[in-house]
Design an enzyme around this catalytic site. Structure first.
Site, PDB file in Angstrom:
ATOM      1  N   GLN A 125       2.090  -6.215  -3.063  1.00 28.57           N
ATOM      2  CA  GLN A 125       2.569  -6.293  -1.671  1.00 28.57           C
ATOM      3  C   GLN A 125       3.862  -5.479  -1.516  1.00 28.57           C
ATOM      4  OE1 GLN A 125       1.557  -9.693  -3.129  1.00 28.57           O
ATOM      5  NE2 GLN A 125      -0.384  -8.763  -2.637  1.00 28.57           N
TER       6      GLN A 125
ATOM      7  N   GLY B 182      -4.361  -4.462  -3.747  1.00 22.96           N
ATOM      8  CA  GLY B 182      -5.375  -3.443  -3.989  1.00 22.96           C
ATOM      9  C   GLY B 182      -4.655  -2.201  -4.446  1.00 22.96           C
ATOM     10  N   HIS B 183      -4.678  -1.922  -5.736  1.00 26.23           N
ATOM     11  CA  HIS B 183      -3.938  -0.796  -6.294  1.00 26.23           C
ATOM     12  C   HIS B 183      -4.939   0.259  -6.763  1.00 26.23           C
ATOM     13  CE1 HIS B 183      -0.278  -3.620  -7.174  1.00 26.23           C
ATOM     14  NE2 HIS B 183      -0.626  -3.575  -5.912  1.00 26.23           N
TER      15      HIS B 183
ATOM     16  N   ASP C 229       0.810  -1.224   0.000  1.00 29.24           N
ATOM     17  CA  ASP C 229       0.000   0.000   0.000  1.00 29.24           C
ATOM     18  C   ASP C 229       0.840   1.269   0.000  1.00 29.24           C
ATOM     19  OD1 ASP C 229      -2.237  -1.649   0.112  1.00 29.24           O
ATOM     20  OD2 ASP C 229      -2.232  -1.667   2.301  1.00 29.24           O
TER      21      ASP C 229
ATOM     22  N   LYS D 292       1.850   1.948  -5.142  1.00 26.58           N
ATOM     23  CA  LYS D 292       2.397   1.340  -6.372  1.00 26.58           C
ATOM     24  C   LYS D 292       1.480   1.597  -7.561  1.00 26.58           C
ATOM     25  CE  LYS D 292       2.404  -2.619  -4.261  1.00 26.58           C
ATOM     26  NZ  LYS D 292       2.144  -2.193  -2.874  1.00 26.58           N
TER      27      LYS D 292
END
Ligand code: GDP
Ligand code: IMO
Ligand code: MG
Length: 429
Positions: A223, A40-41, A13, A16
């Site tokens: 990650q 989760g991007h 988080d 990225k």
């Protein structure tokens, strides 16, 4: 260097997605190479917010996007995420998106096992995303996985399914659960196969061709290094290697493919899930960082734990991951603090440490040694050039560079795509 590999240098988080989206305008292909839909991007483009968990962030710009063999793929989630993006007006098709035929599948039985283990672990639980990531990687290494290419041969799946179910039925029985419903699983696989198969390609061949033609490949890590199964805060980690070397093995290219390794580093620290976090601020400072930084998990909605910048951890992460330069993100979240703290070392049992010791108990017991630096009253939010930054913010960045031993290539000052300061172009270096 023709290629850039983006990896998270903390506990995920770091931003990225935003940086990959920004860089994607200069790339010919964007590749996910590890993890799965535990990621989760978030991409913010004008008033549109895109949240991607499995698909490479390049799909939003229409850049050729590839899911490499190192990813574990939930085919039903894949279908849903494609549908969600299409509903947002993004054109996703087998012309723009390819999936490695060799990706292991995440099945409902993996999700079940992830949740059963977490629920049974009490205080020792990892705090996984419960999406079946760990169990799917276990089955890959255990040579029991069903892979994307098997979707084209479902009539021959019997013996493979026998082996997989024998393993899982024994585990499920231990949790007092019924055996896997094989008929339901087969029906679900048949139902999803037609959707997935048009995307299934020998992506190693696609990417090899791109390299040969001198195209620019952008690898999108998920990650972060501190969640790496080898180098992270084990056992509170994910089940894949998140370091840059995985870009090669997880996509079917040789080790020189990674190119410029861009470590994404948040200007403070966050973590979601359990595990040690030396600079955590379970107080007003943490609350303020979390509120200003909107630190809630993209995948699970969980509140992220927040703390000061930890230069020891980042230096270690950059070293083990072979990082060339960093993108410093969320600098704007620090606007308005009178002073800021940076962790420059640890104390444990009367000894000084310049790195995080490997044992989980020691990691939980280290005392951070802080240096206090001046904050700034001006705003960095939305800055697009170095000249717009208040002098103490520049000093903060320079001090971080010094402590982590790595230069800043990009600075991000808001969630918005264009609010980015380019210091050194990773594609040109
Ligand atoms: P990722 O998993 O590394 O892609 O990061 P996430 O998307 O999970 O979390 C990063 C969050 O911070 C997202 O909501 C982004 O929109 C947001 N973000 C990214 N860069 C910046 C920044 O420079 N400033 C601020 N305020 N938010 C940012
Ligand atoms: P992005 O790509 C932050 C964390 C989980 C948990 C641990 C193991 O958005 O940075 P898993 O489901 O992978 O078995 O969970 O890893 N985790 C993440 N934390 N960002 C992520 O991805 C994460 N993916 C997994 O919270 O602590
Ligand atoms: Mg995320």
């Amino acid at each position: 260097m023709a290629n850039v590999t983006v990896i998270g240098a903390q506990w995920g988080d770091e931003g990225k997605g935003k940086i990959v989206d920004w860089l994607a305008s200069r790339a010919d292909v964007v590749v996910r190479f590890q993890g799965g839909h535990n990621a989760g991007h978030t991409l913010v483009v004008g008033d549109q917010v895109y949240k991607l968990s499995l698909l490479p962030s390049g799909v939003v710009r229409g850049t050729l996007s590839v899911i490499g063999n190192g990813v574990v793929l939930d085919p039903w989630h894949f279908r849903d995420e494609v549908a969600k993006l299409r509903a947002q007006g993004v054109n996703v098709s087998p012309e723009t998106l390819q999936v490695a035929e060799t990706c292991p599948l995440i099945l409902p039985l993996h999700r079940d096992l992830d949740a059963l283990r977490e629920d049974a672990s009490g205080a020792g639980k990892i705090g996984t995303t419960r999406r079946g990531i760990g169990p799917a990687y276990e089955d890959k290494a255990g040579r029991r996985a069903i892979r994307v290419c098997d979707l084209a041969h479902l009539d021959d799946l019997g013996p493979q399914l026998d082996r997989l179910c024998a393993h899982h039925d024994a585990l499920r029985a231990g949790f007092g659960q019924p055996p896997v419903d094989r008929d339901a699983l087969m029906a679900d696989l048949r139902e999803v196969a037609d959707f997935v198969l048009p995307y299934a390609k020998p992506v190693w061949l696609t990417l090899g061709g791109q390299r040969e033609w001198g195209k620019r490949i952008l690898f999108e890590g998920a990650q972060g290094v501190l969640l790496d199964v080898d180098h992270g805060t084990y056992p509170f980690v994910t089940s894949s290697n998140t370091v840059s070397g995985t870009a090669a093995s997880g996509s079917g290219l040789g080790p020189s493919a990674a190119g410029f390794v861009l470590g994404i580093v948040k200007a403070y620290t966050t973590r979601v899930g359990s595990g040690p976090f030396p600079t955590e601020q379970d107080n007003d400072v943490g609350e303020r960082l979390g509120t200003r930084g909107h630190e809630f998990g993209t995948v699970t909605g969980r509140k992220r734990r927040c703390g000061w910048f930890d230069a020891v951890l980042v230096r270690q992460a950059l070293a083990v991951a072979g990082v060339t330069g960093i993108a410093l993100t969320k600098l704007d979240v620090l606007d308005g603090f009178d002073e800021l703290k940076i962790c420059t070392g640890y104390r444990l049992n009367g000894k000084n440490y310049g790195y995080l010791p490997p044992h989980a108990r020691d990691q939980a017991s280290v005392e951070p040694v802080y240096e206090t630096v001046e904050g700034w009253s001006g705003s960095t939010a939305g800055a697009r050039s170095w000249a717009e930054l208040p002098a103490p913010a520049v000093k903060y960045i320079r001090r971080i560079e010094e402590l982590i031993g790595c230069p800043v290539a990009l600075v991000s000052t808001s969630p918005e795509r264009e609010d980015t300061i380019l210091v050194r172009d990773p594609f040109r270096d």
